[in-house]
Design a protein around this motif. Structure first.
Motif, PDB file in Angstrom:
ATOM      1  N   ARG A  46       0.861  -1.169   0.000  1.00  0.00           N
ATOM      2  CA  ARG A  46       0.000   0.000   0.000  1.00  0.00           C
ATOM      3  C   ARG A  46       0.900   1.221   0.000  1.00  0.00           C
ATOM      4  NH1 ARG A  46      -5.416  -0.318   1.503  1.00  0.00           N
ATOM      5  NH2 ARG A  46      -6.167  -2.445   1.798  1.00  0.00           N
ATOM      6  N   GLY A  47       1.153   1.752  -1.166  1.00  0.00           N
ATOM      7  CA  GLY A  47       2.046   2.899  -1.287  1.00  0.00           C
ATOM      8  C   GLY A  47       3.460   2.541  -0.871  1.00  0.00           C
ATOM      9  N   ARG A  48       3.938   3.165   0.184  1.00  0.00           N
ATOM     10  CA  ARG A  48       5.292   2.916   0.677  1.00  0.00           C
ATOM     11  C   ARG A  48       5.283   2.012   1.908  1.00  0.00           C
ATOM     12  NH1 ARG A  48       7.033   9.281  -0.111  1.00  0.00           N
ATOM     13  NH2 ARG A  48       7.381   9.152  -2.375  1.00  0.00           N
ATOM     14  N   ARG A  49       4.210   1.272   2.067  1.00  0.00           N
ATOM     15  CA  ARG A  49       4.068   0.347   3.202  1.00  0.00           C
ATOM     16  C   ARG A  49       3.826  -1.059   2.684  1.00  0.00           C
ATOM     17  NH1 ARG A  49      -0.914   1.237   7.138  1.00  0.00           N
ATOM     18  NH2 ARG A  49      -1.965  -0.056   5.598  1.00  0.00           N
ATOM     19  N   PHE A  50       4.514  -2.030   3.307  1.00  0.00           N
ATOM     20  CA  PHE A  50       4.388  -3.430   2.927  1.00  0.00           C
ATOM     21  C   PHE A  50       3.980  -4.221   4.167  1.00  0.00           C
ATOM     22  CE2 PHE A  50       7.284  -1.291   0.139  1.00  0.00           C
ATOM     23  CZ  PHE A  50       6.928  -1.735  -1.130  1.00  0.00           C
ATOM     24  N   GLN A  51       3.006  -5.101   3.997  1.00  0.00           N
ATOM     25  CA  GLN A  51       2.402  -5.739   5.166  1.00  0.00           C
ATOM     26  C   GLN A  51       2.136  -7.220   4.911  1.00  0.00           C
ATOM     27  OE1 GLN A  51      -0.795  -3.420   6.641  1.00  0.00           O
ATOM     28  NE2 GLN A  51      -1.337  -4.795   8.293  1.00  0.00           N
ATOM     29  N   ARG A  52       2.488  -8.027   5.907  1.00  0.00           N
ATOM     30  CA  ARG A  52       2.161  -9.448   5.877  1.00  0.00           C
ATOM     31  C   ARG A  52       1.338  -9.771   7.112  1.00  0.00           C
ATOM     32  NH1 ARG A  52       6.050 -14.737   4.818  1.00  0.00           N
ATOM     33  NH2 ARG A  52       4.932 -16.179   6.169  1.00  0.00           N
ATOM     34  N   VAL A  53       0.250 -10.513   6.912  1.00  0.00           N
ATOM     35  CA  VAL A  53      -0.657 -10.859   8.001  1.00  0.00           C
ATOM     36  C   VAL A  53      -0.588 -12.361   8.243  1.00  0.00           C
ATOM     37  CG1 VAL A  53      -3.025 -10.750   8.848  1.00  0.00           C
ATOM     38  CG2 VAL A  53      -2.159  -8.933   7.356  1.00  0.00           C
ATOM     39  N   SER A  54      -0.407 -12.736   9.505  1.00  0.00           N
ATOM     40  CA  SER A  54      -0.329 -14.147   9.860  1.00  0.00           C
ATOM     41  C   SER A  54      -1.716 -14.775   9.890  1.00  0.00           C
ATOM     42  CB  SER A  54       0.342 -14.316  11.230  1.00  0.00           C
ATOM     43  OG  SER A  54      -0.545 -13.890  12.252  1.00  0.00           O
ATOM     44  N   ASP A  55      -1.765 -16.088  10.050  1.00  0.00           N
ATOM     45  CA  ASP A  55      -3.036 -16.796  10.090  1.00  0.00           C
ATOM     46  C   ASP A  55      -3.924 -16.320  11.241  1.00  0.00           C
ATOM     47  OD1 ASP A  55      -2.278 -18.256   7.902  1.00  0.00           O
ATOM     48  OD2 ASP A  55      -1.614 -20.002   9.047  1.00  0.00           O
ATOM     49  N   ARG A  56      -3.311 -15.827  12.305  1.00  0.00           N
ATOM     50  CA  ARG A  56      -4.105 -15.374  13.450  1.00  0.00           C
ATOM     51  C   ARG A  56      -4.353 -13.876  13.434  1.00  0.00           C
ATOM     52  NH1 ARG A  56      -0.770 -17.387  18.462  1.00  0.00           N
ATOM     53  NH2 ARG A  56      -2.853 -17.115  19.342  1.00  0.00           N
ATOM     54  N   GLY A  57      -3.960 -13.220  12.350  1.00  0.00           N
ATOM     55  CA  GLY A  57      -4.269 -11.802  12.191  1.00  0.00           C
ATOM     56  C   GLY A  57      -3.205 -10.833  12.636  1.00  0.00           C
ATOM     57  N   ASP A  58      -2.055 -11.326  13.099  1.00  0.00           N
ATOM     58  CA  ASP A  58      -0.962 -10.432  13.478  1.00  0.00           C
ATOM     59  C   ASP A  58      -0.277  -9.900  12.221  1.00  0.00           C
ATOM     60  OD1 ASP A  58      -1.654 -11.205  16.007  1.00  0.00           O
ATOM     61  OD2 ASP A  58       0.072 -12.513  16.318  1.00  0.00           O
ATOM     62  N   SER A  59       0.212  -8.667  12.285  1.00  0.00           N
ATOM     63  CA  SER A  59       0.800  -8.017  11.117  1.00  0.00           C
ATOM     64  C   SER A  59       2.273  -7.689  11.313  1.00  0.00           C
ATOM     65  CB  SER A  59       0.049  -6.719  10.793  1.00  0.00           C
ATOM     66  OG  SER A  59      -1.243  -6.969  10.308  1.00  0.00           O
ATOM     67  N   ALA A  60       3.042  -7.923  10.257  1.00  0.00           N
ATOM     68  CA  ALA A  60       4.403  -7.411  10.153  1.00  0.00           C
ATOM     69  C   ALA A  60       4.374  -6.333   9.077  1.00  0.00           C
ATOM     70  CB  ALA A  60       5.373  -8.521   9.775  1.00  0.00           C
ATOM     71  N   ILE A  61       4.881  -5.157   9.390  1.00  0.00           N
ATOM     72  CA  ILE A  61       4.810  -4.016   8.479  1.00  0.00           C
ATOM     73  C   ILE A  61       6.204  -3.456   8.250  1.00  0.00           C
ATOM     74  CG2 ILE A  61       3.905  -1.675   8.158  1.00  0.00           C
ATOM     75  CD1 ILE A  61       1.548  -2.485   9.974  1.00  0.00           C
TER      76      ILE A  61
END
Length: 210
Positions: free
Chosen positions: A24-39
């Motif tokens: 999303r623009g200058r942000r990159f995000q990965r979401v785990s199976d339980r909904g936690d995010s690494a940004i």
């Protein structure tokens, strides 16, 4: 497209995409199976008219923290860095540091001019591919994240009190007795009462008969 966005497109996006991060623009995000995010976030700093200056910041946002912060909202929002409980910076080598002789936080800033997109981009790509993204993916495991946050020598910066972090990372799957002990310790230590009430309600949802 300016040189900053071109550098991101060429050198950051391919690595992030291959690691299952959405953009999303200058942000990159990965979401785990339980909904936690690494940004992973590129934060541009307008401090030098002759160079592109930016920070590369990594955030970990547990779904529990996001639920607590958004508890009164009816509209679902994508987690962002405001819900992070842990963060770390991708520090540039001297040749790509805007102020290599300064102390933190100024030492964290990357910089390149129009002629340096390729060389800076290649170094940044290698660092996030080999170090930063693998670290963020590991920290999506709540057990590993909690271990890092308990470690006073860790390079991961904790953004909440340790008791709050313990509750957030244990309330969904820690033993009931263990979590209740954390809540009691929070009461004694002056943890925000509304947060403790929210955590108790979330814990109760686990033990109520279906």
């Amino acid at each position: 497209m300016n040189s900053m966005d071109e550098m991101i497109r060429q050198y950051v996006y391919p690595v992030a995409r291959s690691a299952k991060f959405s953009r999303r623009g200058r942000r990159f995000q990965r979401v785990s199976d339980r909904g936690d995010s690494a940004i992973l976030e590129i934060s541009v700093q307008h401090v030098d008219p002759n160079r592109f200056v930016f920070d590369v910041i990594c955030w970990i946002v547990p779904a529990t923290r996001w639920s607590w912060l958004r508890r009164n909202e009816t509209q679902v929002k994508i987690p962002d860095s405001s819900g992070a409980i842990a963060t770390f910076l991708v520090i540039p080598p001297d040749e790509f540091a805007h102020a290599p002789n300064e102390e933190m936080p100024f030492r964290s800033r990357w910089a390149f001019d129009d002629g340096g997109i390729e060389s800076c981009g290649q170094v940044l790509r290698r660092m996030i591919e080999v170090e930063s993204i693998p670290c963020m993916v590991r920290l999506l495991d709540r057990v590993i994240l909690l271990s890092e946050l308990r470690n006073p020598e860790s390079e991961i910066l904790r953004l909440c009190g340790l008791n709050v972090c313990e509750i957030l990372l244990r309330v969904d799957d820690g033993s009931v007795e263990e979590v209740e002990g954390l809540l009691a310790a929070g009461e004694e230590g002056g943890t925000f009462p509304k947060f403790l009430t929210w955590a108790r309600e979330r814990l109760a949802e686990r033990v109520l008969p279906s």
